[in-house]
Design a protein around this motif. Structure first.
Motif, PDB file in Angstrom:
ATOM      1  N   VAL A 281       0.846  -1.178   0.000  1.00 41.11           N
ATOM      2  CA  VAL A 281       0.000   0.000   0.000  1.00 41.11           C
ATOM      3  C   VAL A 281       0.885   1.232   0.000  1.00 41.11           C
ATOM      4  O   VAL A 281       1.930   1.260   0.654  1.00 41.11           O
ATOM      5  N   GLY A 282       0.534   2.246  -0.732  1.00 41.38           N
ATOM      6  CA  GLY A 282       1.328   3.465  -0.773  1.00 41.38           C
ATOM      7  C   GLY A 282       0.817   4.421  -1.822  1.00 41.38           C
ATOM      8  O   GLY A 282       0.190   4.012  -2.817  1.00 41.38           O
ATOM      9  N   ASN A 283       1.080   5.695  -1.558  1.00 45.16           N
ATOM     10  CA  ASN A 283       0.714   6.720  -2.522  1.00 45.16           C
ATOM     11  C   ASN A 283       1.739   6.741  -3.648  1.00 45.16           C
ATOM     12  O   ASN A 283       2.945   6.562  -3.408  1.00 45.16           O
ATOM     13  N   LEU A 284       1.303   6.999  -4.856  1.00 44.01           N
ATOM     14  CA  LEU A 284       2.218   7.000  -5.995  1.00 44.01           C
ATOM     15  C   LEU A 284       3.260   8.111  -5.874  1.00 44.01           C
ATOM     16  O   LEU A 284       4.372   7.988  -6.401  1.00 44.01           O
ATOM     17  N   SER A 285       2.914   9.194  -5.184  1.00 47.58           N
ATOM     18  CA  SER A 285       3.906  10.253  -4.992  1.00 47.58           C
ATOM     19  C   SER A 285       5.084   9.767  -4.151  1.00 47.58           C
ATOM     20  O   SER A 285       6.229  10.162  -4.377  1.00 47.58           O
ATOM     21  N   ASP A 286       4.802   8.884  -3.172  1.00 44.12           N
ATOM     22  CA  ASP A 286       5.885   8.312  -2.379  1.00 44.12           C
ATOM     23  C   ASP A 286       6.789   7.430  -3.236  1.00 44.12           C
ATOM     24  O   ASP A 286       8.013   7.423  -3.079  1.00 44.12           O
ATOM     25  N   ALA A 287       6.178   6.680  -4.126  1.00 44.54           N
ATOM     26  CA  ALA A 287       6.977   5.805  -4.982  1.00 44.54           C
ATOM     27  C   ALA A 287       7.899   6.595  -5.900  1.00 44.54           C
ATOM     28  O   ALA A 287       8.998   6.145  -6.232  1.00 44.54           O
ATOM     29  N   VAL A 288       7.456   7.795  -6.302  1.00 45.46           N
ATOM     30  CA  VAL A 288       8.262   8.602  -7.216  1.00 45.46           C
ATOM     31  C   VAL A 288       9.312   9.419  -6.474  1.00 45.46           C
ATOM     32  O   VAL A 288      10.489   9.461  -6.867  1.00 45.46           O
ATOM     33  N   PHE A 289       8.903  10.074  -5.380  1.00 42.36           N
ATOM     34  CA  PHE A 289       9.787  11.050  -4.736  1.00 42.36           C
ATOM     35  C   PHE A 289      10.543  10.507  -3.525  1.00 42.36           C
ATOM     36  O   PHE A 289      11.566  11.072  -3.159  1.00 42.36           O
ATOM     37  N   ALA A 290      10.053   9.473  -2.871  1.00 48.12           N
ATOM     38  CA  ALA A 290      10.742   8.962  -1.677  1.00 48.12           C
ATOM     39  C   ALA A 290      12.179   8.518  -1.977  1.00 48.12           C
ATOM     40  O   ALA A 290      13.087   8.803  -1.186  1.00 48.12           O
TER      41      ALA A 290
END
Length: 379
Positions: free
Chosen positions: A35-44
């Motif tokens: 589970v996770g927001n797509l923004s986290d996948a891109v910017f984390a």
């Protein structure tokens, strides 16, 4: 109305990846759950890289500061040893004057007061040499602390004059040195990485409401069972695989919460920018101070060398005149005191010059691990 009431007794068993399976329904607790927001996948990952980069530059700055402290302590120890050698030399010269005046007084060719004064000057020089030995122990203990070594084992440098180490040409223009420092100092690079980190987080928070939060569950196992309504009670096991994917768009407090988070990150960006500007000002000041100190120590060293040569010549002439009974003891002691002071000042200027060179080198962002000796200087 009327109907048929049936007494149903059923049972089932699921084993594998996941838990809580009921009939044809999906697995309630997936075996693998993402589970996770797509923004986290891109910017984390970018945020993590910038944190690592800032930590790496901070580690370089810490290493430079530690090496600078070690260099200062070592040069302080070398200078203490050189000062003691100079004091021992002056002590032997005072002893010679005291012996000479004592012989004159014993033969009636000189005053007893002169002999006592020379003896007093000798005792004073001996006390100064004793204090210098204590200074050597202090510097050796400090160097042992920085090197994390046993302080009970005395660290002794190579005897002789302090080394003159030149890492930066002090004749270079201050503006060019400051420009080099602003590009090379790891502290500034670390603060720049902090600014980039918060800017990345701001972009992340801006797009967070626009992209979904993805929830994915995967389970795989065997499922079987039965009841009193069929011909079997606990059998007919078979494999099954469940895959569930869910996409959810969220707004915190109808977007007001998202706006608050963005404002918080903007404030952190401003704070990081302020720290970066403060570090730039600090680097400018450190380079200017180290540059001025290096030039001053260089000038003081040249003056001290001339003073030593002049005082040495004056002492030799006054001592010769005294031996021939043409001079006064006061002149000899005065020349000898000037010579002893000039020697101490020369050692201090030489040590200060090398220390300021290390300080200037670190202020420029260099790592003081390969010092170079000036031509003609002793190691």
């Amino acid at each position: 109305g009327s109907g048929v009431i049936q007494d149903v007794n059923r049972q089932s068993l699921y084993f594998g990846s996941g838990a809580d399976v009921r009939g044809a329904g999906t697995v309630a607790v997936p075996g693998v759950y993402l589970v996770g927001n797509l923004s986290d996948a891109v910017f984390a990952p970018r945020v993590a890289d910038q944190k690592v980069l800032a930590s790496r530059f901070t580690a370089d700055a810490t290493r430079n500061n530690i090496l600078l402290e070690v260099a200062r302590a070592y040069l302080g120890l070398v200078g203490a040893e050189a000062r003691l050698l100079a004091l021992r030399q002056s002590e032997s010269e005072f002893a010679e004057v005291a012996r000479l005046t004592a012989n004159f007084a014993a033969k009636g060719a000189g005053r007893e007061a002169d002999a006592q004064r020379a003896k007093s000057e000798l005792a004073l020089m001996q006390n100064t040499a004793q204090a210098a030995e204590e200074g050597i122990i202090t510097w050796a203990t400090e160097l042992a602390r920085l090197l994390t070594s046993d302080p009970s084992v005395r660290l002794r440098p190579e005897l002789g004059d302090p080394p003159l180490i030149q890492l930066v040409d002090e004749r270079l223009a201050l503006d060019s040195l400051i420009e080099t420092a602003l590009v090379s100092r790891p502290e500034i690079a670390a603060r720049t990485a902090d600014v980039a980190l918060f800017e990345t987080r701001l972009r992340q928070e801006r797009i967070r409401p626009l992209v979904p939060t993805i929830s994915a569950g995967i389970s795989s196992g065997d499922f079987g069972g039965g009841s009193n309504q069929v011909g079997y009670r606990f059998s007919h096991f078979g494999g099954r695989t469940d895959i569930d994917v869910l996409a959810v768009w969220t707004l915190q407090n109808l977007g007001v919460g998202n706006r608050a988070i963005q404002n918080k990150v903007r404030a952190e960006i401003g704070q990081a920018e302020a720290y970066r500007r403060a570090m730039i000002d600090q680097v400018r000041r450190e380079v200017a101070e180290a540059h001025a100190e290096t030039k001053t120590n260089r000038l003081q060293m040249e003056i001290a060398r001339r003073r030593v040569a002049t005082a040495q010549k004056a002492y030799a002439q006054d001592l010769l005149r005294t031996k021939d009974r043409l001079g006064d003891l006061i002149e000899v002691l005065s020349s000898l005191n000037l010579l002893a002071t000039a020697r101490q000042d020369l050692v201090q200027a030489m040590v200060g010059y090398s220390q300021s060179q290390f300080q200037l080198y670190v202020a420029l962002g260099g790592m003081p691990v390969a010092p170079h000796l000036r031509d003609g200087d002793k190691k």
